[in-house]
Design an enzyme around this catalytic site. Sequence first.
Site, mmCIF file in Angstrom:
data_model
loop_
_atom_site.group_PDB
_atom_site.id
_atom_site.type_symbol
_atom_site.label_atom_id
_atom_site.label_comp_id
_atom_site.label_asym_id
_atom_site.label_seq_id
_atom_site.Cartn_x
_atom_site.Cartn_y
_atom_site.Cartn_z
ATOM 1 N N LYS A 204 0.864 -1.188 0.000
ATOM 2 C CA LYS A 204 0.000 0.000 0.000
ATOM 3 C C LYS A 204 0.897 1.234 0.000
ATOM 4 O O LYS A 204 1.720 1.409 0.892
ATOM 5 C CB LYS A 204 -0.869 -0.046 1.265
ATOM 6 C CG LYS A 204 -1.615 1.204 1.602
ATOM 7 C CD LYS A 204 -2.595 1.614 0.542
ATOM 8 C CE LYS A 204 -3.643 0.559 0.277
ATOM 9 N NZ LYS A 204 -4.544 0.855 -0.829
ATOM 10 N N HIS A 332 -10.532 -6.749 -3.889
ATOM 11 C CA HIS A 332 -10.084 -5.702 -2.980
ATOM 12 C C HIS A 332 -10.455 -6.065 -1.544
ATOM 13 O O HIS A 332 -11.350 -6.875 -1.308
ATOM 14 C CB HIS A 332 -10.786 -4.401 -3.400
ATOM 15 C CG HIS A 332 -10.788 -3.340 -2.366
ATOM 16 N ND1 HIS A 332 -11.831 -3.171 -1.476
ATOM 17 C CD2 HIS A 332 -9.883 -2.373 -2.079
ATOM 18 C CE1 HIS A 332 -11.545 -2.140 -0.693
ATOM 19 N NE2 HIS A 332 -10.381 -1.642 -1.038
#
Length: 434
Positions: A204, A332
């Site tokens: 991320k 996701h």
Amino acid sequence: MIKQKGPLISDIIITPIAIVDPPLLNAAGLHAPYALRIILEIITDDQITGISEIPGNVDIEQALIEVRELLVGKDVFQLNQIRQVLTASFGSESPAERGEAPWDQRKLVHIFSAVEVACMDIIGKVLGRPIVDLLGGKLRDSVPFSAYLFYKYEGAGAEYGFDVNPAAQGWEAARQKAALTPAEIIMQAKAMCSEFGFKSIKLKGGVFEPRQEVDAILALYKEFGPEVPLRFDPNAVWKLETGIQYGKELEGVLEYLEDPVRGQENMAALRKILKTPLATNMCTTSFDNIPNSIKIGAEDIILSDHHFWGGLKASMTLAGICETFGRDLSMHSNSHLGISLAAMVHLGAALPNLPYALDTHYPWQSDEIIMGGRIKFVDGSVAVPTDPGLGVELDKVALAKLHKNYLNCGLTKRNDEIEMQKVVPGWKFQSTRW
Ligand code: GKR
Ligand code: MG
């Protein structure tokens, strides 16, 4: 004699919970010490209970209270009718209502998902079949997930240290440690992969300036080699020129680049320049976005999420659209517990194509609300449940404890900007930053 009607919904119990969440960093700020979830229990007139889990938000909780009034007395098998009733009451929702944050803030998609999964849990129990069979049947016995690395501050959540155990080893220790430099990200990756057996890695990004994050990706590539696929997700905070510069530098290094830039137009422009596949959970996020996505070529991979696409069946529809129009589909994730994970696994097992390991935040969580405790990963994968319905049951004692956390923590919706401001006064989310 086959029963033609029912079971009928006799009650719906909505329980907001707060689960310990480490201080993970992202483009929108910092995770709070607790992540919020809502647990839905649908109870039928013949006392069958179906469960589901969605992200927590006080507005969605309020809307679910209205849903209870609308759905009591409805047949759990009549999911099409239930959807119509909900749409008629709440109206339609525009893609823009998703908001600019990395996660989806719409109400209706969450409600559809919560109600549908709980009803499918009941339907599965009535028929004696796992949910995957209601989605057309399983194509694999286990579903692979990817390691999901985060830049983070020290601590494991709940007031940044509440559950820190100085004697912790392995992943448990790494989960507590700060990770800000490439070397610390590599340590996090090694600990997570060795604990869960993940065979691909996502970082991320969107937290630090691009050079620092790209260096971390290059360090991961050097450490793990080309056999471990790498993904990188700056959550759309890069300008197009930044996407071009660093996207070119990362050619050949990434399995895919996720939401480097904001909006379908910027994604399409970048996609014309780069060879690396582009993935999204930010620019093509609803069925209304698909026509333009196909017209301009916004991405190669759409990251489904049954919480955000309106349920499991809607996600299967998305899979069909992706197949027709040449998109790959992956998944996701946000901070979640085992009910969501079980639903994700049923969906993952039914998807016709599964070219990429799915995302999950699950390793970052330490709480659980299902009987039997935390779900096990074997070689990075989760076995598809075979019991009827979701195949997981609610642990009421854990539910009560996590609900108490919710009442005590004072949080009512996710706001990573406010959390970040507690550490960096005046910090502001910028939808395009570098
Ligand atoms: O949990 O910080 C986070 C993530 O940034 C999450 O909110 C995103 O929705 O994981 C997500 C993503 O892939 O964009
Ligand atoms: Mg993403």
